[in-house]
Design a protein around this motif. Structure first.
Motif, short mmCIF file in Angstrom:
data_model
loop_
_atom_site.label_atom_id
_atom_site.label_comp_id
_atom_site.label_asym_id
_atom_site.label_seq_id
_atom_site.Cartn_x
_atom_site.Cartn_y
_atom_site.Cartn_z
N ASN A 129 0.83 -1.21 0.00
CA ASN A 129 0.00 0.00 0.00
C ASN A 129 0.86 1.26 0.00
O ASN A 129 0.49 2.27 -0.60
CB ASN A 129 -0.95 0.01 1.20
N ARG A 130 2.02 1.21 0.67
CA ARG A 130 2.94 2.35 0.60
C ARG A 130 3.43 2.55 -0.84
O ARG A 130 3.49 3.68 -1.33
CB ARG A 130 4.12 2.13 1.54
N ASP A 131 3.75 1.44 -1.50
CA ASP A 131 4.18 1.54 -2.89
C ASP A 131 3.04 2.04 -3.77
O ASP A 131 3.27 2.81 -4.72
CB ASP A 131 4.64 0.16 -3.39
N PHE A 132 1.84 1.61 -3.47
CA PHE A 132 0.67 2.03 -4.22
C PHE A 132 0.48 3.54 -4.11
O PHE A 132 0.30 4.24 -5.11
CB PHE A 132 -0.57 1.29 -3.70
N ALA A 133 0.53 4.04 -2.88
CA ALA A 133 0.35 5.49 -2.66
C ALA A 133 1.45 6.28 -3.34
O ALA A 133 1.19 7.33 -3.95
CB ALA A 133 0.33 5.78 -1.16
N ALA A 134 2.68 5.79 -3.26
CA ALA A 134 3.80 6.49 -3.90
C ALA A 134 3.64 6.52 -5.42
O ALA A 134 3.94 7.53 -6.07
CB ALA A 134 5.12 5.82 -3.52
N ALA A 135 3.15 5.42 -5.99
CA ALA A 135 2.95 5.36 -7.43
C ALA A 135 1.87 6.35 -7.87
O ALA A 135 1.99 7.00 -8.93
CB ALA A 135 2.57 3.94 -7.85
N LEU A 136 0.83 6.47 -7.07
CA LEU A 136 -0.23 7.44 -7.41
C LEU A 136 0.31 8.86 -7.36
O LEU A 136 -0.03 9.71 -8.20
CB LEU A 136 -1.41 7.30 -6.45
N GLU A 137 1.18 9.13 -6.39
CA GLU A 137 1.75 10.47 -6.25
C GLU A 137 2.55 10.86 -7.49
O GLU A 137 2.55 12.01 -7.91
CB GLU A 137 2.66 10.53 -5.02
N THR A 138 3.24 9.90 -8.07
CA THR A 138 4.08 10.19 -9.24
C THR A 138 3.36 9.94 -10.56
O THR A 138 3.93 10.15 -11.62
CB THR A 138 5.36 9.33 -9.21
N GLY A 139 2.12 9.48 -10.48
CA GLY A 139 1.35 9.22 -11.70
C GLY A 139 1.78 7.97 -12.44
O GLY A 139 1.52 7.83 -13.64
N ASP A 140 2.44 7.05 -11.75
CA ASP A 140 2.90 5.81 -12.37
C ASP A 140 1.80 4.76 -12.24
O ASP A 140 1.75 3.99 -11.27
CB ASP A 140 4.18 5.34 -11.69
#
Length: 216
Positions: free
Chosen positions: A119-130
């Motif tokens: 979920n941390r990776d998920f949130a980070a990916a959303l932040e960068t638009g990945d």
């Protein structure tokens, strides 16, 4: 059919499942667009394999609804059919609900941490638009209870219907509403950690069942 640039051929020892996975991912991520014709000879050249595993993969993808195949004529990428997506989404919701309900009691602290990390990776990916990374992280998170349960029937159903829903889910993760999934994941994880199987299962169901099915 244009062949994507910058993709290295796969080894000759490639298993059929690897060909299937590569083509499935290319359909989900939009590499091949709805309505585009797929030629097995071109796909085989792209992947660096013979036409046989490509044809087998296309048949599997047809049963999942990602491509439409007319024997002896052509294979095209299917358009997004809202009814089929709705049906697949409802099945996924029920399967993930079952997996969570039955696995909560056997999830280990390591399992819970894997879900948190995803979920941390998920949130980070959303932040960068990945979006691709977001899809990968989301899949890793939901795979933890499924793997813990070890129910091959559930796994088979998810593998069959998942790609159809992932194509639409990819659009959701590219929108502002995707942040709600981070919160839903967090609720799911905390309920699993607390051992509340029924509440966690309900969150799992709602997370999948609330997925918009329109292609807009």
């Amino acid at each position: 059919m244009p062949i994507p640039a910058g993709s290295s051929p796969l080894g000759r020892s490639l298993l059929r499942n690897d060909v299937y996975t590569r083509l499935r991912d290319a359909l989900v991520d939009g590499t091949f667009a709805p309505g585009e014709q797929l030629k097995d000879v071109d796909l085989a050249a792209w992947l660096g394999v013979s036409r046989t595993p490509v044809r087998e993969a296309l048949l599997r993808l047809a049963t999942s609804g990602l491509v439409e195949t007319q024997p002896g004529r052509s294979t095209t990428v299917s358009t997004i059919d809202e009814r089929k997506v709705r049906d697949a989404r409802d099945v996924l919701a029920a399967m993930h609900q079952l997996a969570v309900r039955e696995s909560v009691a056997i999830l280990t602290p390591e399992d819970i941490e894997r879900m948190r990390a995803a979920n941390r990776d998920f949130a980070a990916a959303l932040e960068t638009g990945d979006v691709a990374a977001a899809l990968d992280a989301d899949e890793r998170l939901h795979a933890v209870p499924v793997a813990a349960l070890g129910n091959e029937a559930v796994e088979s159903v998810l593998e069959h219907f998942g790609p159809v829903v992932r194509r639409v889910e990819r659009m959701r993760f590219a929108s502002a509403s995707a942040q709600r999934s981070v919160d839903a994941h967090e609720r799911l994880i905390e309920l699993c950690a607390a051992g509340d199987a029924e509440a966690a299962a309900a969150v799992a169901f709602d997370t999948w069942h609330s997925l918009p099915i329109t292609a807009d």
